[in-house]
Design an enzyme around this catalytic site. Structure first.
Site, PDB file in Angstrom:
ATOM      1  N   ASP A   2       0.822  -1.194   0.000  1.00 60.91           N
ATOM      2  CA  ASP A   2       0.000   0.000   0.000  1.00 60.91           C
ATOM      3  C   ASP A   2       0.866   1.258   0.000  1.00 60.91           C
ATOM      4  O   ASP A   2       1.951   1.268   0.592  1.00 60.91           O
ATOM      5  CB  ASP A   2      -0.901  -0.007   1.248  1.00 60.91           C
ATOM      6  CG  ASP A   2      -2.105   0.900   1.096  1.00 60.91           C
ATOM      7  OD1 ASP A   2      -2.465   1.221  -0.050  1.00 60.91           O
ATOM      8  OD2 ASP A   2      -2.669   1.292   2.120  1.00 60.91           O
ATOM      9  N   SER A  48     -10.262  -7.877  -5.142  1.00 57.13           N
ATOM     10  CA  SER A  48     -11.554  -7.924  -5.833  1.00 57.13           C
ATOM     11  C   SER A  48     -12.295  -6.600  -5.690  1.00 57.13           C
ATOM     12  O   SER A  48     -13.204  -6.312  -6.475  1.00 57.13           O
ATOM     13  CB  SER A  48     -12.405  -9.077  -5.286  1.00 57.13           C
ATOM     14  OG  SER A  48     -12.478  -9.028  -3.873  1.00 57.13           O
ATOM     15  N   GLU A  49     -11.892  -5.787  -4.712  1.00 54.30           N
ATOM     16  CA  GLU A  49     -12.518  -4.470  -4.541  1.00 54.30           C
ATOM     17  C   GLU A  49     -11.849  -3.390  -5.391  1.00 54.30           C
ATOM     18  O   GLU A  49     -12.412  -2.304  -5.557  1.00 54.30           O
ATOM     19  CB  GLU A  49     -12.453  -4.051  -3.061  1.00 54.30           C
ATOM     20  CG  GLU A  49     -13.379  -4.827  -2.133  1.00 54.30           C
ATOM     21  CD  GLU A  49     -12.829  -6.202  -1.794  1.00 54.30           C
ATOM     22  OE1 GLU A  49     -11.583  -6.385  -1.814  1.00 54.30           O
ATOM     23  OE2 GLU A  49     -13.633  -7.118  -1.519  1.00 54.30           O
ATOM     24  N   ASN A  50     -10.670  -3.680  -5.926  1.00 55.82           N
ATOM     25  CA  ASN A  50      -9.951  -2.673  -6.711  1.00 55.82           C
ATOM     26  C   ASN A  50     -10.635  -2.343  -8.032  1.00 55.82           C
ATOM     27  O   ASN A  50     -10.287  -1.338  -8.675  1.00 55.82           O
ATOM     28  CB  ASN A  50      -8.512  -3.122  -6.986  1.00 55.82           C
ATOM     29  CG  ASN A  50      -7.603  -2.998  -5.784  1.00 55.82           C
ATOM     30  OD1 ASN A  50      -6.576  -3.666  -5.704  1.00 55.82           O
ATOM     31  ND2 ASN A  50      -7.960  -2.154  -4.815  1.00 55.82           N
ATOM     32  N   ARG A 170       1.863  -4.909   6.413  1.00 54.16           N
ATOM     33  CA  ARG A 170       1.133  -3.920   5.612  1.00 54.16           C
ATOM     34  C   ARG A 170       1.902  -2.601   5.660  1.00 54.16           C
ATOM     35  O   ARG A 170       2.257  -2.113   6.722  1.00 54.16           O
ATOM     36  CB  ARG A 170      -0.288  -3.705   6.128  1.00 54.16           C
ATOM     37  CG  ARG A 170      -0.982  -2.617   5.304  1.00 54.16           C
ATOM     38  CD  ARG A 170      -2.471  -2.722   5.286  1.00 54.16           C
ATOM     39  NE  ARG A 170      -3.013  -1.740   4.338  1.00 54.16           N
ATOM     40  CZ  ARG A 170      -4.251  -1.707   3.927  1.00 54.16           C
ATOM     41  NH1 ARG A 170      -5.099  -2.618   4.355  1.00 54.16           N
ATOM     42  NH2 ARG A 170      -4.670  -0.805   3.071  1.00 54.16           N
ATOM     43  N   LEU A 177      -6.598  -5.307   7.619  1.00 53.78           N
ATOM     44  CA  LEU A 177      -6.225  -6.412   6.733  1.00 53.78           C
ATOM     45  C   LEU A 177      -6.798  -6.274   5.337  1.00 53.78           C
ATOM     46  O   LEU A 177      -6.304  -6.893   4.396  1.00 53.78           O
ATOM     47  CB  LEU A 177      -6.656  -7.747   7.343  1.00 53.78           C
ATOM     48  CG  LEU A 177      -6.006  -8.090   8.683  1.00 53.78           C
ATOM     49  CD1 LEU A 177      -6.436  -9.485   9.124  1.00 53.78           C
ATOM     50  CD2 LEU A 177      -4.498  -8.014   8.596  1.00 53.78           C
TER      51      LEU A 177
END
Length: 222
Positions: A2, A48-50, A170, A177
């Site tokens: 990130d 999958s949210e991107n 992260r 997460l």
């Protein structure tokens, strides 16, 4: 991984510049992981949210993925690295699916480190899919419902052939997460670092491993 966008914004550059530097970080960290003896490295490349991001950015990310596969495959083969992909990558464009399939096939016999790329991946969807597979098997009489335990459920996940997750890192200061390896992270050590992903390197990885080494892992015991 990130912080690509914030890296670019801080330098008054387009987001694509941050993603390009993120790919360079993938190269650095993947090499450093092998040098430091890490057996399996999993990178969350595209969730999958991107898909909710602007169409142009998604297109740029897919272009970078093509570039990575095209330019890194020879090195993966030469360095005995096995490539694995988790997530519904077959929902991507046909040419990209073909490139991924080729990379997986050409590295399948490699016996060194394993590089896992999470593409179009979401942990909740992975868990639901595993539950459906077990429910179907139970309905068909192939397994008894009361025989389903943690081990059987783990075997139904896409990571069934990988070792347990030890450390989840992260970058960029975010402390969540974000739907990544939720089941697998049950007893993993979590490390949240402020470093933006494009600035993450072998030294940052070594520091993360040193912090991991100082922790006491009890797995619910004393």
């Amino acid at each position: 991984m990130d912080g690509n966008g914030r890296w670019a914004k801080a330098r008054r550059l387009p987001r694509l510049a941050g993603h390009k530097q993120g790919v360079e970080a993938v190269r650095r960290v993947s090499k450093a992981a092998r040098e430091q003896g890490i057996e399996v490295l999993t990178l969350y490349a595209f969730s999958s949210e991107n898909w909710r991001r602007p169409e142009e950015e998604v297109r740029d990310l897919m272009g970078l993925l093509r570039h990575f596969l095209k330019n890194e495959l020879k090195d993966l083969v030469a360095e005995n690295v096995r490539l694995r992909v988790i997530g519904d990558y077959r929902a991507l464009s046909g040419d990209l699916v073909a490139m991924i399939d080729e990379a997986i096939a050409r590295t399948s016999v490699n016996t060194g480190a394993t590089l896992v790329i999470a593409l179009n991946y979401g942990a909740q969807a992975e868990i639901v899919a595993a539950a459906r597979r077990l429910a179907t098997a139970a309905t068909a009489g192939e397994i008894a419902p009361d025989a389903i335990d943690e081990a059987m459920f783990s075997d139904a996940l896409t990571t069934h052939d990988l070792p347990p997750l030890d450390l989840l890192i992260r970058t960029s200061g975010e402390q969540r997460l974000s739907n990544f390896l939720l089941w697998q992270a049950a007893y993993a050590e979590l490390l949240f670092v402020d470093t933006l992903w494009p600035d993450f390197d072998g030294a940052a990885l070594a520091d993360a491993l040193a912090q991991f080494g100082r922790r006491q892992r009890r797995f619910g015991g004393l």
